[in-house]
Design a protein around this motif. Structure first.
Motif, mmCIF file in Angstrom:
data_model
loop_
_atom_site.group_PDB
_atom_site.id
_atom_site.type_symbol
_atom_site.label_atom_id
_atom_site.label_comp_id
_atom_site.label_asym_id
_atom_site.label_seq_id
_atom_site.Cartn_x
_atom_site.Cartn_y
_atom_site.Cartn_z
ATOM 1 N N ASP A 298 69.016 -58.765 10.241
ATOM 2 C CA ASP A 298 67.565 -58.905 10.149
ATOM 3 C C ASP A 298 66.909 -57.730 10.875
ATOM 4 N N ARG A 300 64.342 -57.472 12.346
ATOM 5 C CA ARG A 300 63.639 -57.895 13.557
ATOM 6 C C ARG A 300 64.589 -58.101 14.746
ATOM 7 N N ASP A 304 63.617 -58.629 18.662
ATOM 8 C CA ASP A 304 63.859 -59.963 19.195
ATOM 9 C C ASP A 304 64.753 -59.905 20.439
ATOM 10 N N ALA A 353 60.053 -68.599 17.932
ATOM 11 C CA ALA A 353 60.514 -67.936 16.711
ATOM 12 C C ALA A 353 61.628 -66.942 17.013
ATOM 13 N N ARG A 356 64.844 -68.840 17.619
ATOM 14 C CA ARG A 356 65.368 -69.378 16.360
ATOM 15 C C ARG A 356 66.077 -68.288 15.562
ATOM 16 N N ARG A 357 65.443 -67.112 15.462
ATOM 17 C CA ARG A 357 66.066 -66.028 14.685
ATOM 18 C C ARG A 357 67.339 -65.535 15.358
ATOM 19 N N GLN A 360 70.127 -68.113 14.722
ATOM 20 C CA GLN A 360 70.528 -68.359 13.335
ATOM 21 C C GLN A 360 70.805 -67.076 12.559
ATOM 22 N N ALA A 361 69.836 -66.183 12.490
ATOM 23 C CA ALA A 361 69.970 -65.011 11.623
ATOM 24 C C ALA A 361 71.062 -64.074 12.101
ATOM 25 N N SER A 362 71.138 -63.823 13.416
ATOM 26 C CA SER A 362 72.155 -62.897 13.913
ATOM 27 C C SER A 362 73.551 -63.458 13.700
#
Length: 474
Positions: A298, A300, A304, A353, A356-357, A360-362
């Motif tokens: 991601d 971001r 993050d 947020a 959460r990222r 989950q996303a990483s």
């Protein structure tokens, strides 16, 4: 560039060129005593310390000698962000006055279960936030390969002492690369374990994402393997497969993904790229399949992670008076810590947020990249070891962050995802003889494969030795 190397290796004391494993064997056999080993290490530390500035707290007069454990009697140091009973824990900060710890930290107990003799504590940048061990106004920890260069961070003091031959192994921990970065800078082995492999710190248990893992820095793969086996005898994670003692390479042939540039978009410099591609060629020669891969991170993630980094600085400042010292003065934190704290305050509403990222996303990106591979091969850092001052906390915050994100572009993902990764010396060095680290990353709980491949690389070509002339072939 004239190379200024500093080391304490000599054939005239009981330490010689021995790694921790060999020294422990000599002590078990009665050929060397733990006292002799400690005295020799103290003499070596005193020899190199004026040049390296690696020691935060010395405990040379009456170290606690142990006669039990796989590494019994091996001299070592604890990093100065971890409590050791009777010694102050300074966290590299001038914002408070460190007082002697009343008890060992949980990891210290696990560390001591190996039987090693602690001679003191090593320096780190403030709260372990920086990728170099430097401080406002100077007194940096210096790299023994070239004293004008960084020893890395945050476990820079430990790395400098091990690389210089003062001790064969030392404590390190890693919250964004702090084991692997100094290993890369100083030509050492640095394994960041899977989250939960080692006993958790009290602070880590309270964090929304525990990014910090404890471990060691060593000059040989077998010393790192021996330490993790010893630590597992003290406490074994019920959530991970047992590691045991890994004693050499495996016959298994692996599929390895090659990542040359960072998934954050940072392009690797030429000398680092050469070290990684030469290591890839060595792995292919051993029969492994290596192919370029991508890691769909991601965009971001970098921001993050900096926000989370800033949250840690904010918490250090907000809780410092309670946890560290009632006279804690957050205004005395260094420029990096203050800049991170200020940035987080401006973005505090984004915390849910961001968390959460990161959770989950990483994790999804990492698992996706490893989907068809056994390991990932990459640089540890996006460019070669910088000169002192390049990452100093005296550099204005915005410029310092630009330099840090252009340098520490590979390691943080393992901390967020919790996955294990190891830094080993690459198959090539820089033009002026400095080591370059390469990184292997694996699935959760698979430190065994990392150590097996590290053993194979160690056997393929002798890693750089600081005792060799500065002009030796790179």
């Amino acid at each position: 560039m004239t190379s200024t190397r500093v080391h304490a290796f000599t054939a005239d004391d009981v330490l010689g060129d021995h790694d921790a494993t060999a020294l422990a064997a000599l002590i078990r056999a009665g050929d060397v005593s733990a006292r002799e080993a400690a005295d020799a290490a103290v003499a070596r530390v005193r020899q190199v310390e004026p040049a390296l500035q690696a020691v935060a707290v010395a405990a040379f007069d009456a170290p606690a000698l142990q006669d039990d454990g796989p590494l019994a009697g091996v001299p070592t140091f604890v990093k100065d962000n971890t409590d050791y009973r009777g010694l102050p824990t300074g966290h590299g900060s001038a914002a408070f006055r460190a007082r002697p710890a009343k008890k060992h930290a949980p990891f210290t107990e696990q560390f001591l279960a190996s039987g090693m003799t602690v001679l003191g504590k090593t320096r780190l940048p403030e709260f372990g936030f920086n990728a170099t061990t430097e401080y406002p106004g100077g007194d940096a920890v210096r790299n023994p390969w070239h004293t004008g260069h960084s020893a890395g961070g945050s476990s820079g003091g430990s790395a400098a002492l091990v690389a210089a031959g003062a001790v064969p192994i030392a404590h390190a921990n890693d919250g964004g690369g702090s084991i692997r970065i100094p290993a890369a800078c100083c030509g050492l082995v640095g394994l960041k374990p899977t989250r939960g492999r080692m006993v958790a710190s009290e602070q880590g248990r309270r964090l929304p994402i525990d990014v910090v893992c404890d471990g060691v820095l060593s000059r040989t793969v077998r010393d790192t393997a021996a330490f993790y086996a010893a630590a597992e005898r003290h406490w074994q994670s019920p959530k991970l497969p047992p590691l045991g003692l890994v004693e050499g390479p495996s016959e298994r042939r692996l599929r390895i993904g090659l990542l040359l540039d960072s998934p954050t978009g940072v392009v690797t410099d030429d000398e680092t790229r050469a070290a990684v591609t030469a290591t890839a060629a060595a792995l292919e020669k051993q029969g492994h399949e290596v192919e370029p891969c991508t890691l769909p991170l991601d965009p971001r993630f970098e921001g993050d992670f900096i926000t989370y980094w800033g949250m840690l600085s904010f918490l250090a400042s907000a809780t410092g008076r309670l946890l560290l010292d009632r006279h804690f003065d957050g205004r005395r934190m260094d420029g990096l810590s203050l800049g991170l704290r200020t940035r987080y305050r401006r973005r505090i509403a984004a915390t849910p947020a961001v968390l959460r990222r990161l959770r989950q996303a990483s994790r999804a990106a990492y698992e996706s990249a490893l989907g068809r591979y056994d390991l990932l091969l990459s640089p540890v850092l996006a460019h070669t070891t910088p000169e002192l001052g390049h990452l100093s906390p005296d550099v204005p915050y915005e410029e310092l962050m630009r330099r840090l994100t252009s340098y520490v572009a590979f390691t943080p993902l393992n901390n967020v995802s919790g996955s294990p990764a190891i830094s080993v010396p690459g198959a090539k060095r820089t033009a002026d003889g400095m080591p370059v680290g390469v990184m292997l990353s694996a699935r959760d709980g698979d430190e065994r494969t990392l150590l097996e491949v590290a053993y194979a690389l160690e056997g393929e070509r002798e890693w750089p030795r600081i005792q060799a002339p500065a002009t030796d072939e790179a």
